[in-house]
Each structure stands twice: as C-alpha cells, then as structure tokens.
Design an enzyme around this catalytic site. Structure first.
Site, PDB file in Angstrom:
ATOM      1  N   SER A  11       3.329  -4.038  29.971  1.00 12.64           N
ATOM      2  CA  SER A  11       3.351  -3.250  28.740  1.00 12.64           C
ATOM      3  C   SER A  11       4.431  -2.204  28.897  1.00 12.64           C
ATOM      4  CB  SER A  11       1.989  -2.559  28.532  1.00 12.64           C
ATOM      5  OG  SER A  11       2.064  -1.557  27.536  1.00 12.64           O
ATOM      6  N   TYR A  37      -5.766   1.972  31.438  1.00  7.34           N
ATOM      7  CA  TYR A  37      -4.729   1.059  30.961  1.00  7.34           C
ATOM      8  C   TYR A  37      -3.359   1.503  31.443  1.00  7.34           C
ATOM      9  CZ  TYR A  37      -2.035  -1.894  27.763  1.00  7.34           C
ATOM     10  OH  TYR A  37      -1.157  -2.819  27.236  1.00  7.34           O
ATOM     11  N   LYS A  91      -1.221  -0.666  34.211  1.00  7.59           N
ATOM     12  CA  LYS A  91       0.002  -1.327  33.762  1.00  7.59           C
ATOM     13  C   LYS A  91       1.199  -0.856  34.597  1.00  7.59           C
ATOM     14  CE  LYS A  91      -1.566  -4.142  30.676  1.00  7.59           C
ATOM     15  NZ  LYS A  91      -1.509  -5.597  30.883  1.00  7.59           N
TER      16      LYS A  91
END
Length: 276
Positions: free
Chosen positions: A147, A160, A164
């Site tokens: 991402s 998250y 990532k």
C-alpha cells in the site's frame, strides 16, 4: 493474442482473490495466458470467482503456517510448478477511533495476514526458485500487494500502517537477498482503490481518494506494465513517488503535514459525534 511473456503459460497463485485487487490480478493473469490458483478465506466466494475466471480455487488461510503449506502443496499439484506468487491478502485491523488501544489479538492477526503470510510463503517457495535458477532453469516472482501506507503513513489504523511498512521492508529485503539469484520481487503500493476496504473507511475515504480512487483493474494493469522492466515499486498512483521523495527529503515537514491532516480528521470526527 499472445499474453505477456512473463505470464503466458506460467503457474500463478493469488491470495485474497475472491474480490477487489486480488480478483483483478487473477483476471488479468488468466487473460495473459497464465494458469491460476485462487486462494481466499471466503470459500464460496473464491470458488465462484475461480469458476467465472477459469481458474482453480484453493480456499483456506494463507497466513498461518499450516494454511500456506497446504496452499503451496495443492497449488503445486494443480500447476506443476508455482512460477509467480501474488501475496495479495490483507486486512486493515481498524478497531475503533482510538487505534492506539487496538488489542494485542487484533495486532497479532493483522501481523499474521499482512506480514507473516509473506514470510511463510517465501520460506517455502524461494529455495526452490533459487535452486532452479542456479541449475539453469527458471527462478520465480514474488509480488506483495502492500500500500502507499507502506511508503508513507496511514492516518487511522496503526496496525495497517505499521504492517504495510513491514510488508514493503520484507519485500525489499527479499529483493536484496535473492534478486541476483533468480527471484524477482515487486511491491504494489496503491492509494485509494475502489474495494470494500475503501467503502468501509468512513471519514478516511475522501482522504484516500484524494488522487482518485482507482478501479482494481487499473492496479492490475499497472502491475503488468511494470513487468516490462521488473521494477520493484509498482505505483498505480504516480503521485505517490513524489510524496515518497518528499517524505525522505524533509521528514519533519512531511510529519507536520500529516499532523495537519490528522487534525482536520479529528475536527470532522468531533463534529460528527465520533469519539476520540
């Protein structure tokens, strides 16, 4: 029409393939002439997707050691050889407005899916790819759907954002360590993509869509284009390259800008009744 030479006739595995980016990657692989195995926790959905695309479904948990071993074993049986592994499955782990208080259990699950799934798959696949390349045969390709959050910073979910970053870091390490031994590694790093995760992003949806929310198919196309020079970073949103450079050049200025964005989000949440 012949498919891309890096994909035509190859055996590929795509995780998190029942929908979203995973499905789009799988659809493009099939269109390019690859033989494809699809994996997802949602067994019914991934079977439907496989039937629609002309692929093979192997449902299961690609993040656990036992799950990824079963996936690799069954996919190898179906394909004869896994040439490409697209580690696409991911979760956001958002646990409420105060992400700092996310439980250890949620952190552990997000780390398993967003990071350790890649590590566990690479452990199984890379030695065989290296041995094949050293014997004059084909190596392999390991693709991580990370991402832009893995290059920048994600406002909102700490699990998250952190995982990532770790996913990109692992992919970089894998490339450095095995890239000269027959293993091509790539990291796909989009911003907003029109998937269920974006739809469920709440007030972050506008922020993530600032440079346009892309269709999953556009992400898949960006990856296929990146095969021409095997570049490591696949940036479906080209603006991310400039953001990444700005972050590295003046980190304090970058963080100041991100804090201002967080402040605007705080005001929005306060005005809409969200708890902080």
């Amino acid at each position: 029409m012949a498919g891309h030479e890096a994909l035509s006739g190859r055996g590929a595995v795509v995780t998190g393939a029942a929908g979203g980016i995973g499905r789009a990657l799988a659809e493009r692989l099939v269109a390019e002439g690859a033989r494809v195995v699809l994996n997802d926790l949602d067994a019914d959905a991934v079977r439907r997707t496989a039937e629609e695309l002309g692929a093979v479904a192997v449902p299961g948990d690609c993040s656990s050691d036992a799950g990824v071993r079963a996936l690799v074993e069954e996919a190898t049986s179906e394909l004869g050889r896994i040439d490409l592994y697209l580690a696409n499955a991911g979760i956001d782990g958002a646990g409420g407005p105060d992400s700092l208080q996310t439980s250890d259990e949620v952190w552990e699950r997000v780390v398993d899916v967003n990071v350790m799934a890649h590590v566990r798959a690479a452990r199984l696949l890379v030695p065989g790819w290296v041995a094949s390349a050293e014997a004059g045969g084909q190596g392999g390709r390991f693709v991580v759907t990370a991402s832009a959050a893995g290059l920048l910073t994600m406002i909102g979910s700490a699990p998250y954002s952190v995982t990532k970053h770790a996913a990109v870091g692992f992919a970089e390490w894998l490339s450095v360590t095995y890239g000269h031994r027959g293993v091509t590694v790539q990291a796909i790093c989009p911003q907003g993509v029109r998937t269920r995760m974006l739809e469920e992003a709440g007030p972050l949806q506008d922020l993530l869509s600032h440079d346009e929310a892309l269709a999953p198919e556009a992400v898949a196309s960006s990856w296929v284009e990146a095969l021409d020079d095997d570049r490591f970073l696949v940036l479906p949103h080209p603006e991310v390259a400039a953001y990444y450079a700005a972050r590295a050049t003046d980190t304090d200025r970058w963080l100041g800008g991100m804090r201002r964005l967080q402040g605007k989000l705080d005001v929005h949440l306060s005005g809409s009744g969200g708890d902080r």
